[in-house]
Design an enzyme around this catalytic site. Structure first.
Site, PDB file in Angstrom:
ATOM      1  N   LYS A 139     -34.533  30.301 -11.530  1.00 21.42           N
ATOM      2  CA  LYS A 139     -33.451  30.074 -10.556  1.00 21.42           C
ATOM      3  C   LYS A 139     -33.922  29.102  -9.478  1.00 21.42           C
ATOM      4  O   LYS A 139     -33.190  28.192  -9.099  1.00 21.42           O
ATOM      5  CB  LYS A 139     -33.016  31.393  -9.894  1.00 21.42           C
ATOM      6  CG  LYS A 139     -32.195  32.326 -10.734  1.00 21.42           C
ATOM      7  CD  LYS A 139     -30.746  31.906 -10.944  1.00 21.42           C
ATOM      8  CE  LYS A 139     -30.578  31.144 -12.228  1.00 21.42           C
ATOM      9  NZ  LYS A 139     -30.372  31.871 -13.444  1.00 21.42           N
ATOM     10  N   HIS A 144     -56.697  34.352 -15.924  1.00 17.57           N
ATOM     11  CA  HIS A 144     -57.134  33.636 -17.130  1.00 17.57           C
ATOM     12  C   HIS A 144     -56.821  32.142 -17.055  1.00 17.57           C
ATOM     13  O   HIS A 144     -56.741  31.471 -18.077  1.00 17.57           O
ATOM     14  CB  HIS A 144     -56.492  34.253 -18.378  1.00 17.57           C
ATOM     15  CG  HIS A 144     -56.911  35.672 -18.595  1.00 17.57           C
ATOM     16  ND1 HIS A 144     -58.176  36.016 -18.991  1.00 17.57           N
ATOM     17  CD2 HIS A 144     -56.248  36.832 -18.410  1.00 17.57           C
ATOM     18  CE1 HIS A 144     -58.273  37.327 -19.068  1.00 17.57           C
ATOM     19  NE2 HIS A 144     -57.107  37.857 -18.714  1.00 17.57           N
ATOM     20  N   CYS A 172     -20.152  17.916 -21.128  1.00 14.90           N
ATOM     21  CA  CYS A 172     -19.000  17.032 -21.007  1.00 14.90           C
ATOM     22  C   CYS A 172     -17.735  17.900 -21.020  1.00 14.90           C
ATOM     23  O   CYS A 172     -17.733  18.974 -21.597  1.00 14.90           O
ATOM     24  CB  CYS A 172     -18.883  15.993 -22.114  1.00 14.90           C
ATOM     25  SG  CYS A 172     -20.274  14.874 -22.215  1.00 14.90           S
ATOM     26  N   GLU A 232     -34.218  25.543 -10.893  1.00 17.78           N
ATOM     27  CA  GLU A 232     -32.922  24.935 -11.231  1.00 17.78           C
ATOM     28  C   GLU A 232     -32.187  24.370 -10.035  1.00 17.78           C
ATOM     29  O   GLU A 232     -31.613  23.296 -10.113  1.00 17.78           O
ATOM     30  CB  GLU A 232     -31.993  26.017 -11.810  1.00 17.78           C
ATOM     31  CG  GLU A 232     -32.105  26.256 -13.251  1.00 17.78           C
ATOM     32  CD  GLU A 232     -31.069  27.279 -13.658  1.00 17.78           C
ATOM     33  OE1 GLU A 232     -30.249  26.945 -14.506  1.00 17.78           O
ATOM     34  OE2 GLU A 232     -31.067  28.406 -13.134  1.00 17.78           O
ATOM     35  N   ASN A 286     -16.752  14.681 -26.599  1.00 22.04           N
ATOM     36  CA  ASN A 286     -17.821  15.616 -26.256  1.00 22.04           C
ATOM     37  C   ASN A 286     -18.613  15.860 -27.532  1.00 22.04           C
ATOM     38  O   ASN A 286     -18.024  16.169 -28.560  1.00 22.04           O
ATOM     39  CB  ASN A 286     -17.165  16.918 -25.743  1.00 22.04           C
ATOM     40  CG  ASN A 286     -18.180  18.001 -25.463  1.00 22.04           C
ATOM     41  OD1 ASN A 286     -19.359  17.730 -25.295  1.00 22.04           O
ATOM     42  ND2 ASN A 286     -17.710  19.239 -25.406  1.00 22.04           N
ATOM     43  N   GLY A 287     -19.940  15.706 -27.470  1.00 23.00           N
ATOM     44  CA  GLY A 287     -20.754  15.945 -28.667  1.00 23.00           C
ATOM     45  C   GLY A 287     -21.666  14.763 -28.943  1.00 23.00           C
ATOM     46  O   GLY A 287     -21.851  13.893 -28.085  1.00 23.00           O
ATOM     47  N   LYS A 329     -23.346  23.558 -17.535  1.00 19.68           N
ATOM     48  CA  LYS A 329     -23.186  24.995 -17.772  1.00 19.68           C
ATOM     49  C   LYS A 329     -23.309  25.376 -19.237  1.00 19.68           C
ATOM     50  O   LYS A 329     -23.868  26.414 -19.561  1.00 19.68           O
ATOM     51  CB  LYS A 329     -21.831  25.439 -17.218  1.00 19.68           C
ATOM     52  CG  LYS A 329     -21.591  26.924 -17.288  1.00 19.68           C
ATOM     53  CD  LYS A 329     -22.026  27.602 -16.017  1.00 19.68           C
ATOM     54  CE  LYS A 329     -21.955  29.098 -16.085  1.00 19.68           C
ATOM     55  NZ  LYS A 329     -23.114  29.721 -15.428  1.00 19.68           N
ATOM     56  N   TRP A 364     -21.772  14.424 -19.238  1.00 22.21           N
ATOM     57  CA  TRP A 364     -23.200  14.778 -19.127  1.00 22.21           C
ATOM     58  C   TRP A 364     -23.865  13.881 -20.151  1.00 22.21           C
ATOM     59  O   TRP A 364     -23.682  14.064 -21.350  1.00 22.21           O
ATOM     60  CB  TRP A 364     -23.388  16.263 -19.442  1.00 22.21           C
ATOM     61  CG  TRP A 364     -24.784  16.744 -19.214  1.00 22.21           C
ATOM     62  CD1 TRP A 364     -25.306  17.207 -18.036  1.00 22.21           C
ATOM     63  CD2 TRP A 364     -25.844  16.851 -20.182  1.00 22.21           C
ATOM     64  NE1 TRP A 364     -26.617  17.579 -18.218  1.00 22.21           N
ATOM     65  CE2 TRP A 364     -26.986  17.372 -19.519  1.00 22.21           C
ATOM     66  CE3 TRP A 364     -25.956  16.550 -21.533  1.00 22.21           C
ATOM     67  CZ2 TRP A 364     -28.187  17.599 -20.166  1.00 22.21           C
ATOM     68  CZ3 TRP A 364     -27.166  16.773 -22.177  1.00 22.21           C
ATOM     69  CH2 TRP A 364     -28.265  17.296 -21.484  1.00 22.21           C
ATOM     70  N   ARG A 378     -19.432  21.444 -16.445  1.00 25.32           N
ATOM     71  CA  ARG A 378     -19.903  21.011 -17.770  1.00 25.32           C
ATOM     72  C   ARG A 378     -20.637  19.668 -17.724  1.00 25.32           C
ATOM     73  O   ARG A 378     -21.216  19.246 -18.719  1.00 25.32           O
ATOM     74  CB  ARG A 378     -18.720  20.901 -18.735  1.00 25.32           C
ATOM     75  CG  ARG A 378     -18.078  22.229 -19.058  1.00 25.32           C
ATOM     76  CD  ARG A 378     -16.992  22.054 -20.080  1.00 25.32           C
ATOM     77  NE  ARG A 378     -17.529  21.727 -21.371  1.00 25.32           N
ATOM     78  CZ  ARG A 378     -17.636  22.581 -22.380  1.00 25.32           C
ATOM     79  NH1 ARG A 378     -17.247  23.806 -22.236  1.00 25.32           N
ATOM     80  NH2 ARG A 378     -18.133  22.198 -23.521  1.00 25.32           N
ATOM     81  N   GLU A 424     -37.186  34.769 -14.641  1.00 29.82           N
ATOM     82  CA  GLU A 424     -35.822  34.425 -14.256  1.00 29.82           C
ATOM     83  C   GLU A 424     -35.764  33.963 -12.798  1.00 29.82           C
ATOM     84  O   GLU A 424     -35.088  32.993 -12.470  1.00 29.82           O
ATOM     85  CB  GLU A 424     -34.900  35.633 -14.517  1.00 29.82           C
ATOM     86  CG  GLU A 424     -33.467  35.499 -14.046  1.00 29.82           C
ATOM     87  CD  GLU A 424     -32.721  34.309 -14.617  1.00 29.82           C
ATOM     88  OE1 GLU A 424     -33.219  33.643 -15.552  1.00 29.82           O
ATOM     89  OE2 GLU A 424     -31.632  34.005 -14.093  1.00 29.82           O
TER      90      GLU A 424
HETATM   91  C1  F6R Z   1     -29.795  29.148 -16.078  1.00 33.27           C
HETATM   92  C2  F6R Z   1     -28.857  28.959 -17.147  1.00 33.27           C
HETATM   93  C3  F6R Z   1     -29.377  28.434 -18.437  1.00 33.27           C
HETATM   94  C4  F6R Z   1     -28.646  29.106 -19.591  1.00 33.27           C
HETATM   95  C5  F6R Z   1     -29.062  28.475 -20.920  1.00 33.27           C
HETATM   96  C6  F6R Z   1     -28.407  29.185 -22.081  1.00 33.27           C
HETATM   97  O1  F6R Z   1     -29.186  29.551 -14.904  1.00 33.27           O
HETATM   98  O2  F6R Z   1     -27.706  29.213 -17.002  1.00 33.27           O
HETATM   99  O3  F6R Z   1     -30.755  28.614 -18.552  1.00 33.27           O
HETATM  100  O4  F6R Z   1     -28.955  30.459 -19.586  1.00 33.27           O
HETATM  101  O5  F6R Z   1     -28.685  27.128 -20.932  1.00 33.27           O
HETATM  102  O6  F6R Z   1     -27.037  29.182 -21.937  1.00 33.27           O
HETATM  103  P1  F6R Z   1     -26.135  30.289 -22.575  1.00 33.27           P
HETATM  104  O7  F6R Z   1     -26.508  31.585 -21.937  1.00 33.27           O
HETATM  105  O8  F6R Z   1     -24.744  29.867 -22.256  1.00 33.27           O
HETATM  106  O9  F6R Z   1     -26.422  30.297 -24.041  1.00 33.27           O
END
Ligand code: F6R
Length: 615
Positions: A491, A510, A2, A494, A103-104, A610, A77, A27, A487
């Site tokens: 990506k 396995h 948010c 996501e 927010n929260g 984010k 969000w 956000r 990773e």
């Molecule tokens: C993936 C991504 C998320 C963050 C995760 C932790 O692209 O950005 O998986 O890595 O939500 O967020 P941070 O790094 O901000 O603690």
């Protein structure tokens, strides 16, 4: 998650708040809304979905807004209550005079709601936020002082909140309050701002006051007052934001994600700058505030992080153990916080987070601090809550990352881990000096190798086109690139919503091998010179024997590769130990181009945000 913006001042209130929300859209984007004070009235505009819908709504109603002087805005969000118009913020009290954005998560909202309903409050939404609106209005009806009403109300709230409140009867006053959720005040000349994150205000002012928990900000266009929860004035430091507004522009790229992928070589140069210019000199990260003698004896490190940062942590484990011989445990923050850990005062706990606001990691860090561990934070946001908890702080200096999918902050975290591991190895003195020197020498060349990859992406684009219709992918690697496989798969998941899973290549036989057939491509990361190269090759052959289509990501010149794999993505020669710094780049691009071919919303994938400020 948010985003909140509040503004009062001489500029066009609607445009300022809208700009702020635009810069915070990473956000959350389930719904958006704004409450504007205009000619003695409070006018509310809300829309479902992305901010563009609010823009259209505001444009169609623009003639209604005559002379706005203050306002608060929100992008959501969803946590409590589905994404819907009725659940969108701002929320109001029963008579509509008091508005709030939040927010929260308010943990005790149900019991507060019950009491307020008994007092006759008329609830319309399923949100916890609406409770705050009724609660503050109820307090205001008793004391007729908005600041006191907010103070009395927040004392009753349990959980996390950053809120902004306005009242029809209290002209041009905005009150903000926070606990366990970020909030800052932007200071201008004849104008002031409140926001949940710096990008919201950066285009207007760089002067900022960060609120701490249980503080309340009272702003008018000419004045900012910060108090504690009892109303005592708190003297706060005004800080100057280090970022330029240009960081929030796509600079000609179609998406922020692509721009941020392309920024990685410069970001790495920036991280190395000043830390590694003479490969004969020892690395000295003076951000690490632990005595050399303590570091020499250090034999236990725990790294806690989530998502992409967790993958950077896995690379960190590998290199710290390899170079410095210190035992390292890596754990998802959300797991660490709900078990009995062995963390103690002799443990170095490293928290990794691009946003510095991830609730799970913040809770884990607080627990580690309670156990007297030294806490080192590696983050892209030195202004974040997590950074404020740090005993030692390594800012990764990747610049603002707007795309929800992390790219440049990941490579910057990796480089920070390499520098830290080398420093620890040099202090411990248990690693071959010429080995360390070779690593330092190669580290400086990493940005050029990334530029080489970025200068010709046609192979990757072709691969993306070929494979974009597949519904499932497996990524395999062994050793240090297992983190890259995880990773790369993350990506793809996501931003394209394709099911992709990273596996240690040796684990394939396995269980996961049972899934393989011509509908399940396998991408293998193969770095020659490493001890596992031949093994991954034979694991890939095992997949081929089950009719899986094979993609190789490799720096190998071996002609055999061309015959085994359906597609070969070539990368520059690199040692295995440093390879994660460059193997991640083609995988970011592959995910990007697949999502782009599928027409997905690359920068703002569904259901994500984010910074994840809820547990
Ligand atoms: C993936 C991504 C998320 C963050 C995760 C932790 O692209 O950005 O998986 O890595 O939500 O967020 P941070 O790094 O901000 O603690």
């Amino acid at each position: 998650m948010c985003g909140i913006v509040g503004y009062t001042g001489y500029r066009d209130v609607v445009s300022v708040i809208f700009k702020g929300l635009t810069n915070l859209e990473y956000r959350g984007y389930d719904s958006a809304g704004m409450a504007i004070r205009d000619e003695g009235e409070i006018k509310i505009y809300k829309t479902l979905g992305k901010l563009i819908n609010l823009k259209n709504e505001l444009e169609s109603k623009r003639s209604e807004i005559k002379n706005p002087t203050a306002g608060i805005g929100h992008i959501r969000w969803a946590t409590h209550g589905s994404p819907s118009l009725v659940n969108a913020h701002p929320h109001t009290c029963s008579c509509g005079k008091l508005v709030v954005v939040h927010n929260g998560i308010i943990e005790n909202y149900k019991e507060l709601r019950e009491k307020l309903i008994q007092k006759g409050c008329n609830f319309r939404s399923q949100t916890d936020t609406e409770t705050i609106a009724h609660l503050v209005a109820d307090e205001y009806s008793l004391c007729k002082n908005l600041e006191l009403a907010v103070r009395n109300s927040v004392k009753k709230l349990q959980g996390a909140y950053a809120i902004c409140v306005m009242h029809k009867d209290v002209p041009d006053l905005i009150i903000g309050a926070r606990k366990h959720a970020p909030m800052l005040v932007g200071i201008g000349d004849g104008e002031n701002f409140i926001a949940s994150d710096t990008p919201a205000i950066i285009e207007f002012t760089k002067k900022t006051i960060y609120l701490d928990d249980n503080e309340i900000a009272v702003i008018t266009k000419d004045n900012v007052k910060i108090t504690d929860i009892e109303g005592n004035i708190v003297e706060k430091k005004v800080e100057i934001l280090p970022w330029e507004p240009i960081a929030l522009s796509k600079l000609g790229f179609k998406h922020f994600m692509l721009k941020e992928i392309y920024e990685q070589s410069d970001v790495i140069r920036n991280v190395l700058n000043g830390k590694l210019y003479d490969i004969d000199a020892p690395i000295n990260l003076n951000e690490v505030k632990l005595d050399k003698e303590i570091l020499k004896k250090l034999n236990k490190i725990e790294i806690i992080a989530c998502g992409t940062s967790l993958h950077a942590a896995l690379v960190g484990k590998y290199i710290i153990e390899d170079l410095a011989g210190i035992s390292v445990e890596v754990e998802a923050s959300s797991e660490y916080i709900y078990r009995k850990t062995t963390t103690d005062s002799s443990t170095l706990v490293i928290g990794v987070s691009q946003s510095g606001e991830t609730a799970d990691t913040i809770t884990a860090i607080k627990q580690a601090k309670e156990k007297k561990a030294h806490v080192l934070i590696i983050t892209n946001r030195p202004d974040s809550n997590m950074a404020r908890l740090a005993d030692s702080l390594i800012p990764v200096n990747a610049g603002i990352e707007v795309s929800v999918a992390a790219t440049k902050s990941y490579t910057a975290q990796l480089i920070s881990f390499y520098l830290l591991a080398i420093q620890l190895a040099e202090i411990k003195g248990n690693c071959d000096k010429s080995y360390l020197k070779n690593i330092k020498h190669e580290l400086i060349q990493i940005p050029t190798k990334i530029e080489e990859i970025l200068s010709n992406t046609s192979e990757i684009q072709e691969c993306a086109r070929k494979f974009s219709s597949f519904k499932n992918f497996i990524y395999i690697a062994r050793g240090i690139n297992l983190a890259t496989a995880l990773e790369g798969a993350l990506k793809l998941k996501e931003i394209s919503y394709i099911n992709a899973t990273g596996y240690a290549a040796g684990e394939l036989k396995h269980g996961p091998i049972a899934m393989l057939d011509e509908t399940m491509p396998v991408l293998s990361i193969l770095i020659p010179g490493g001890i596992t190269y031949e093994k991954i090759l034979s694991n890939s052959e095992e997949a081929k024997a089950r009719n899986a289509k094979l993609i190789a990501l490799t720096s190998s010149d071996d002609k055999n590769i061309e015959t085994i794999f359906d597609v070969v993505i070539k990368i520059p020669k690199v040692s295995e130990i440093l390879s994660p710094t460059i193997t991640c780049v083609p995988l970011q691009l592959l995910a990007y181009y697949i999502a782009e071919f599928l027409g997905k919303d690359v920068d703002q994938p569904r259901n994500l945000a984010k910074s994840v400020t809820v547990e």
